[in-house]
Design an enzyme around this catalytic site. Structure first.
Site, short mmCIF file in Angstrom:
data_model
loop_
_atom_site.label_atom_id
_atom_site.label_comp_id
_atom_site.label_asym_id
_atom_site.label_seq_id
_atom_site.Cartn_x
_atom_site.Cartn_y
_atom_site.Cartn_z
N ASP A 144 0.84 -1.20 0.00
CA ASP A 144 0.00 0.00 0.00
C ASP A 144 0.87 1.25 0.00
O ASP A 144 2.03 1.22 0.44
CB ASP A 144 -0.91 0.02 1.23
CG ASP A 144 -2.03 -1.01 1.14
OD1 ASP A 144 -2.26 -1.52 0.02
OD2 ASP A 144 -2.66 -1.30 2.17
N LYS A 145 0.30 2.35 -0.45
CA LYS A 145 1.02 3.63 -0.52
C LYS A 145 1.65 3.99 0.82
O LYS A 145 2.79 4.44 0.88
CB LYS A 145 0.04 4.72 -0.94
CG LYS A 145 0.58 6.13 -0.90
CD LYS A 145 -0.51 7.14 -1.24
CE LYS A 145 -0.03 8.57 -1.05
NZ LYS A 145 -1.10 9.55 -1.33
#
Length: 352
Positions: A144-145
């Site tokens: 995930d970011k």
């Protein structure tokens, strides 16, 4: 890696100040050639003074602002600069793979509003690395970011397909660290609850992953009964173990056996009732709002609840083990902000 990140941050900060000063001077309508060196120096000095005045005196507020600025800078830098940052964060490479320590706030894939992502700079990064051909690198998995840590890239399509198959057949061991609110009960165990994506009906409708359990308690007698499986639910299994507890928080070691979207975040928040610190998305169900922190935790962090919305997600891909031509084991230390939080909360980091 933390030292390199700090140097890059200082470089970006001074570079941004210089760019703003030069734009201000050039925008005055006079030819650049006519500028006196003294005038330019004076404007630069004033610009730096203005930046210093804007820096909060409180360490906690300054820490949060630096993180927010770093996220913005990662989206604004030139792709060549971003590729150079990833090169500096390379922890291993051979003829098949390249392993990087993914920074916070950098998405793996592009999308609406995203200017920079890892996928877009892989061809540039490939040319910067030692002993590389002109062929771009290939993604093998994703983080995930907001997740930091170990990420594997492949040097060829064949290697990428081989590694993706290892992930798919669960032959890759992934170990994460997370700082969570509360203390899981029991302190060690396995969460085995399917996950499904659902629309949240509220004043601001949105989608979230959530639990889709196969069992429930009958309200009439409290007995456990099996219910019909949700047709879109995916099997999700996460092993967890508490490493430390203090300040109404815990440091957990997590091993996702499966790879469902947001699996760790959902299992911790909705399965164990211990959302990850800084996980504003999964700290509530029916609304989009900043995470509510215990008073004791706020005091330890020297933070006001009104500023809690700036807290970053404290989820780190700490270790990854896989076998290609030989067994490989990669470890990345948590980022500096994660380490600072551990210290503030008096959570003792385990010694490897």
């Amino acid at each position: 890696m933390a030292a390199g990140s700090g140097a890059a941050r200082r470089c970006w900060r001074s570079g941004a100040g210089l760019a703003r000063a030069v734009r201000g001077v050039c925008g005055s309508g006079r030819a650049t050639a006519a500028l006196r060196a003294e005038e330019l120096a004076e404007r630069l000095r004033k610009s730096e003074e203005q930046q210093q005045r804007e820096i909060p005196k409180d360490p906690a507020q300054r820490w949060l602002r630096e993180l927010a600025a770093l996220n913005q800078q990662l989206q604004q830098v030139h792709p060549n600069v971003l590729a150079k940052i990833l090169k500096q964060r390379t922890v291993y490479q051979n003829e098949e793979i390249v392993v990087i320590d993914k920074p916070y706030g950098l998405p793996v894939h592009g999308g609406p509003g995203i200017k920079n992502c890892i996928a877009d700079v892989l061809p540039i990064l490939a040319k910067m690395l030692d002993n590389m051909k002109a062929d771009p690198l290939h993604l093998c998995h994703r983080l995930d970011k907001e997740t930091t840590g170990v990420m594997v890239l492949a040097r060829s399509k064949e290697a990428a397909e081989k590694i993706r198959l290892l992930f798919k057949t669960r032959q890759v061991e992934k170990i994460y660290w997370a700082i969570v609110l509360g203390d899981p009960d029991p302190v060690e165990g396995i969460v085995d609850i399917p996950i499904v994506e659902k629309e949240v009906q509220s004043h601001q409708s949105h989608y979230k992953m959530t639990l889709a359990p196969n069992y429930r308690l009958r309200p009439e007698d409290g007995k456990v009964t099996k219910i019909r499986k949700h047709r879109n639910a995916e099997s999700a299994v996460t092993r967890y173990r508490r490493l430390a507890a203090a300040s109404a928080c815990s440091l957990l070691e997590l091993q996702p056996i499966t790879g469902v979207k947001h699996q760790i975040r959902v299992h911790l928040a909705y399965g164990l009732g211990c959302p990850i610190l800084g996980d504003h998305k999964y700290s509530h169900w029916s609304k989009l709002a900043p995470q509510k922190l215990p008073e004791f935790t706020l005091r330890r962090l020297k933070l006001e609840q009104s500023k809690a919305r700036h807290l970053p997600l404290h989820l780190h891909a700490h270790r990854l083990c896989l076998s290609l031509s030989q067994p490989l084991d990669f470890v990345c230390k948590p980022p500096l902000f994660f380490q600072k939080t551990l210290k503030k909360l008096e959570l003792d980091i385990p010694k490897d």
